[in-house]
Scaffold this motif. Structure first.
Motif, PDB file in Angstrom:
ATOM      1  N   CYS A 168     107.154  26.969  39.754  1.00  0.00           N
ATOM      2  CA  CYS A 168     106.238  27.635  38.834  1.00  0.00           C
ATOM      3  C   CYS A 168     104.912  26.741  37.225  1.00  0.00           C
ATOM      4  CB  CYS A 168     107.186  29.020  37.761  1.00  0.00           C
ATOM      5  SG  CYS A 168     106.353  29.778  36.507  1.00  0.00           S
ATOM      6  N   ASN A 169     103.884  27.194  37.752  1.00  0.00           N
ATOM      7  CA  ASN A 169     103.089  26.759  36.514  1.00  0.00           C
ATOM      8  C   ASN A 169     103.761  26.175  35.652  1.00  0.00           C
ATOM      9  OD1 ASN A 169     101.979  29.481  37.457  1.00  0.00           O
ATOM     10  ND2 ASN A 169     100.495  28.323  38.456  1.00  0.00           N
ATOM     11  N   THR A 170     102.737  24.830  35.046  1.00  0.00           N
ATOM     12  CA  THR A 170     102.336  24.132  34.052  1.00  0.00           C
ATOM     13  C   THR A 170     101.886  24.202  33.331  1.00  0.00           C
ATOM     14  OG1 THR A 170     104.008  22.617  33.708  1.00  0.00           O
ATOM     15  CG2 THR A 170     102.564  22.229  35.640  1.00  0.00           C
ATOM     16  N   SER A 171     102.001  24.928  31.854  1.00  0.00           N
ATOM     17  CA  SER A 171     100.639  23.814  30.831  1.00  0.00           C
ATOM     18  C   SER A 171      99.951  25.239  30.670  1.00  0.00           C
ATOM     19  CB  SER A 171     100.111  22.664  31.476  1.00  0.00           C
ATOM     20  OG  SER A 171     100.588  21.489  31.295  1.00  0.00           O
ATOM     21  N   GLN A 172      98.684  24.878  31.172  1.00  0.00           N
ATOM     22  CA  GLN A 172      97.365  25.674  30.868  1.00  0.00           C
ATOM     23  C   GLN A 172      97.478  27.033  32.125  1.00  0.00           C
ATOM     24  OE1 GLN A 172      95.773  26.738  28.043  1.00  0.00           O
ATOM     25  NE2 GLN A 172      94.631  28.260  29.139  1.00  0.00           N
ATOM     26  N   ASN A 178     118.098  39.958  26.027  1.00  0.00           N
ATOM     27  CA  ASN A 178     118.698  40.966  27.456  1.00  0.00           C
ATOM     28  C   ASN A 178     118.190  40.252  28.288  1.00  0.00           C
ATOM     29  OD1 ASN A 178     119.797  42.883  25.844  1.00  0.00           O
ATOM     30  ND2 ASN A 178     117.660  43.790  25.266  1.00  0.00           N
ATOM     31  N   CYS A 179     119.236  39.072  28.645  1.00  0.00           N
ATOM     32  CA  CYS A 179     119.094  38.959  30.393  1.00  0.00           C
ATOM     33  C   CYS A 179     119.039  39.870  31.603  1.00  0.00           C
ATOM     34  CB  CYS A 179     120.542  37.313  30.023  1.00  0.00           C
ATOM     35  SG  CYS A 179     119.334  35.524  28.957  1.00  0.00           S
ATOM     36  N   TRP A 180     118.290  39.717  32.295  1.00  0.00           N
ATOM     37  CA  TRP A 180     117.847  40.622  33.522  1.00  0.00           C
ATOM     38  C   TRP A 180     118.323  39.943  34.636  1.00  0.00           C
ATOM     39  CZ3 TRP A 180     113.995  39.098  37.219  1.00  0.00           C
ATOM     40  CH2 TRP A 180     113.301  38.353  36.370  1.00  0.00           C
ATOM     41  N   SER A 181     118.244  38.512  34.932  1.00  0.00           N
ATOM     42  CA  SER A 181     118.199  38.085  35.801  1.00  0.00           C
ATOM     43  C   SER A 181     119.871  37.040  35.663  1.00  0.00           C
ATOM     44  CB  SER A 181     117.163  37.620  36.260  1.00  0.00           C
ATOM     45  OG  SER A 181     116.952  36.207  37.750  1.00  0.00           O
ATOM     46  N   GLY A 182     120.500  37.245  37.012  1.00  0.00           N
ATOM     47  CA  GLY A 182     121.626  36.431  37.681  1.00  0.00           C
ATOM     48  C   GLY A 182     122.150  36.419  36.442  1.00  0.00           C
ATOM     49  N   GLU A 183     124.215  36.245  36.804  1.00  0.00           N
ATOM     50  CA  GLU A 183     124.550  35.929  36.344  1.00  0.00           C
ATOM     51  C   GLU A 183     125.050  33.981  35.563  1.00  0.00           C
ATOM     52  OE1 GLU A 183     128.242  37.115  38.229  1.00  0.00           O
ATOM     53  OE2 GLU A 183     127.398  39.371  38.349  1.00  0.00           O
ATOM     54  N   ASP A 184     124.641  33.375  36.520  1.00  0.00           N
ATOM     55  CA  ASP A 184     125.254  31.848  36.171  1.00  0.00           C
ATOM     56  C   ASP A 184     124.181  31.033  35.677  1.00  0.00           C
ATOM     57  OD1 ASP A 184     125.273  29.242  36.322  1.00  0.00           O
ATOM     58  OD2 ASP A 184     125.437  28.999  38.587  1.00  0.00           O
ATOM     59  N   GLN A 185     124.139  30.968  34.192  1.00  0.00           N
ATOM     60  CA  GLN A 185     123.231  30.836  33.290  1.00  0.00           C
ATOM     61  C   GLN A 185     123.013  29.557  33.041  1.00  0.00           C
ATOM     62  OE1 GLN A 185     121.216  33.688  31.615  1.00  0.00           O
ATOM     63  NE2 GLN A 185     122.449  34.797  33.346  1.00  0.00           N
ATOM     64  N   TRP A 186     123.745  28.495  33.753  1.00  0.00           N
ATOM     65  CA  TRP A 186     123.243  27.184  33.943  1.00  0.00           C
ATOM     66  C   TRP A 186     122.673  26.978  34.898  1.00  0.00           C
ATOM     67  CZ3 TRP A 186     125.046  27.367  29.887  1.00  0.00           C
ATOM     68  CH2 TRP A 186     126.088  27.991  29.408  1.00  0.00           C
ATOM     69  N   ASN A 187     122.356  27.676  35.889  1.00  0.00           N
ATOM     70  CA  ASN A 187     121.556  27.303  36.971  1.00  0.00           C
ATOM     71  C   ASN A 187     120.352  27.556  36.077  1.00  0.00           C
ATOM     72  OD1 ASN A 187     119.262  29.215  39.130  1.00  0.00           O
ATOM     73  ND2 ASN A 187     120.865  27.579  39.976  1.00  0.00           N
ATOM     74  N   ALA A 188     119.473  26.822  36.635  1.00  0.00           N
ATOM     75  CA  ALA A 188     118.116  25.831  36.118  1.00  0.00           C
ATOM     76  C   ALA A 188     117.237  27.444  36.271  1.00  0.00           C
ATOM     77  CB  ALA A 188     117.121  24.185  36.770  1.00  0.00           C
ATOM     78  N   TRP A 189     116.728  27.473  37.404  1.00  0.00           N
ATOM     79  CA  TRP A 189     116.181  29.004  37.674  1.00  0.00           C
ATOM     80  C   TRP A 189     116.310  30.581  37.629  1.00  0.00           C
ATOM     81  CZ3 TRP A 189     111.195  29.436  38.680  1.00  0.00           C
ATOM     82  CH2 TRP A 189     110.842  30.592  40.236  1.00  0.00           C
ATOM     83  N   THR A 190     117.185  31.015  37.520  1.00  0.00           N
ATOM     84  CA  THR A 190     117.770  31.179  36.624  1.00  0.00           C
ATOM     85  C   THR A 190     117.609  32.012  34.549  1.00  0.00           C
ATOM     86  OG1 THR A 190     120.170  31.941  37.915  1.00  0.00           O
ATOM     87  CG2 THR A 190     120.721  33.246  36.566  1.00  0.00           C
ATOM     88  N   ASN A 191     118.221  30.214  34.331  1.00  0.00           N
ATOM     89  CA  ASN A 191     117.403  30.269  32.960  1.00  0.00           C
ATOM     90  C   ASN A 191     115.906  30.556  32.949  1.00  0.00           C
ATOM     91  OD1 ASN A 191     118.347  29.164  29.895  1.00  0.00           O
ATOM     92  ND2 ASN A 191     116.396  27.648  30.908  1.00  0.00           N
ATOM     93  N   HIS A 192     115.733  29.800  33.998  1.00  0.00           N
ATOM     94  CA  HIS A 192     113.824  30.223  33.953  1.00  0.00           C
ATOM     95  C   HIS A 192     113.338  31.727  33.691  1.00  0.00           C
ATOM     96  CE1 HIS A 192     109.225  28.682  34.125  1.00  0.00           C
ATOM     97  NE2 HIS A 192     109.776  29.637  35.659  1.00  0.00           N
ATOM     98  N   ASN A 213     113.445  26.906  25.379  1.00  0.00           N
ATOM     99  CA  ASN A 213     114.660  26.818  25.977  1.00  0.00           C
ATOM    100  C   ASN A 213     114.450  27.072  28.085  1.00  0.00           C
ATOM    101  OD1 ASN A 213     116.751  28.843  24.495  1.00  0.00           O
ATOM    102  ND2 ASN A 213     114.467  29.443  24.254  1.00  0.00           N
ATOM    103  N   ASN A 214     113.709  25.878  27.549  1.00  0.00           N
ATOM    104  CA  ASN A 214     113.263  26.197  29.697  1.00  0.00           C
ATOM    105  C   ASN A 214     113.163  24.738  30.233  1.00  0.00           C
ATOM    106  OD1 ASN A 214     111.621  27.079  31.956  1.00  0.00           O
ATOM    107  ND2 ASN A 214     110.132  24.888  31.740  1.00  0.00           N
ATOM    108  N   PHE A 215     114.200  24.903  30.682  1.00  0.00           N
ATOM    109  CA  PHE A 215     114.519  23.344  31.675  1.00  0.00           C
ATOM    110  C   PHE A 215     114.936  23.146  33.435  1.00  0.00           C
ATOM    111  CE2 PHE A 215     119.132  25.862  30.461  1.00  0.00           C
ATOM    112  CZ  PHE A 215     119.440  25.586  31.657  1.00  0.00           C
ATOM    113  N   CYS A 216     114.224  22.286  34.204  1.00  0.00           N
ATOM    114  CA  CYS A 216     114.254  22.363  35.151  1.00  0.00           C
ATOM    115  C   CYS A 216     115.914  21.995  36.100  1.00  0.00           C
ATOM    116  CB  CYS A 216     113.547  21.301  35.806  1.00  0.00           C
ATOM    117  SG  CYS A 216     111.835  22.186  35.258  1.00  0.00           S
ATOM    118  N   ASN A 217     116.112  20.903  35.379  1.00  0.00           N
ATOM    119  CA  ASN A 217     117.779  20.972  36.643  1.00  0.00           C
ATOM    120  C   ASN A 217     119.030  21.512  36.070  1.00  0.00           C
ATOM    121  OD1 ASN A 217     117.396  17.954  37.391  1.00  0.00           O
ATOM    122  ND2 ASN A 217     116.332  17.606  35.690  1.00  0.00           N
TER     123      ASN A 217
END
Length: 202
Positions: A106-110, A142-156, A123-127
């Motif tokens: 995913c993109n970063t910064s500007q 309202n989280c719409w993606s996945g059940e594993d909230q500890w997964n970095a991509w799902t959280n992102h 609230n963003n983390f990569c690991n």
């Protein structure tokens, strides 16, 4: 005991034995996949750095040309990606997000702001986090993606994006491959130069 009963008992034992073997193989292979990115001495970025040889496909013309992608580490979870092909030469900087045996991009910064209209927040983390880590964000949202909230991509996805936000590529760490769609603006239209390739092995 009759011959038939002995035969049935032996057959049942064989079925149990085969079931046990299949289950053991499944558990071992799942464990292997989950462990791919769990080397604590290796960062996300260092697991994908190197040169990838492949091809670039133009979404307008469907023409494909040979291409190379050089990935260099910027920090533990950020890489620069330099793609070169005939009449194509561009470099982008991307964040990596752990997603089991893949690293999503995913993109970063500007660049993130220009693509999605807002900045990344705290609230963003990569690991991926261990079970028991409590960010608490999804409890009140309202989280719409996945059940594993500890997964970095799902959280992102849940904390930084709307459900219709596009993403453009990923690394398959186990397969030593990368795919990424480079967006090209041409007046009022956007087309893509899509890279697919495999990491050169030392």
């Amino acid at each position: 005991m009759s011959t038939f009963k002995i035969y049935v008992m032996k057959t049942i034992k064989r079925i149990y034995l085969m079931s046990f073997i299949v289950a053991a193989i499944f558990v071992v292979s799942c464990k292997k996949t989950d462990d791919i990115l769990e080397n604590k001495n290796q960062s996300l970025a260092s697991s994908v750095t190197g040169t990838y040889a492949g091809e670039l496909k133009n979404s307008q013309t469907n023409q494909t040309v040979p291409a190379s992608l050089t990935v260099s580490m910027q920090n533990d979870s950020m890489v620069a990606m330099h793609c070169v092909a005939d009449q194509f030469d561009t470099t982008i900087t991307m964040l990596l997000y752990q997603n089991y045996d893949s690293l999503m991009l995913c993109n970063t910064s500007q660049d993130f702001y220009e693509q999605y209209g807002h900045n990344l927040d705290n609230n963003n983390f990569c690991n991926s986090k261990a079970i028991g880590w409590d960010g608490g964000w999804c409890m009140g949202n309202n989280c719409w993606s996945g059940e594993d909230q500890w997964n970095a991509w799902t959280n992102h996805l849940n904390t930084q994006h709307d459900s219709n936000d596009p993403h453009f590529g990923a690394f398959n760490v186990q397969g030593n491959s990368c795919n990424y769609d480079f967006g090209i603006s041409d007046g009022n239209t956007t087309y893509y130069e899509s890279f697919n390739g495999f990491k050169n092995q030392k």
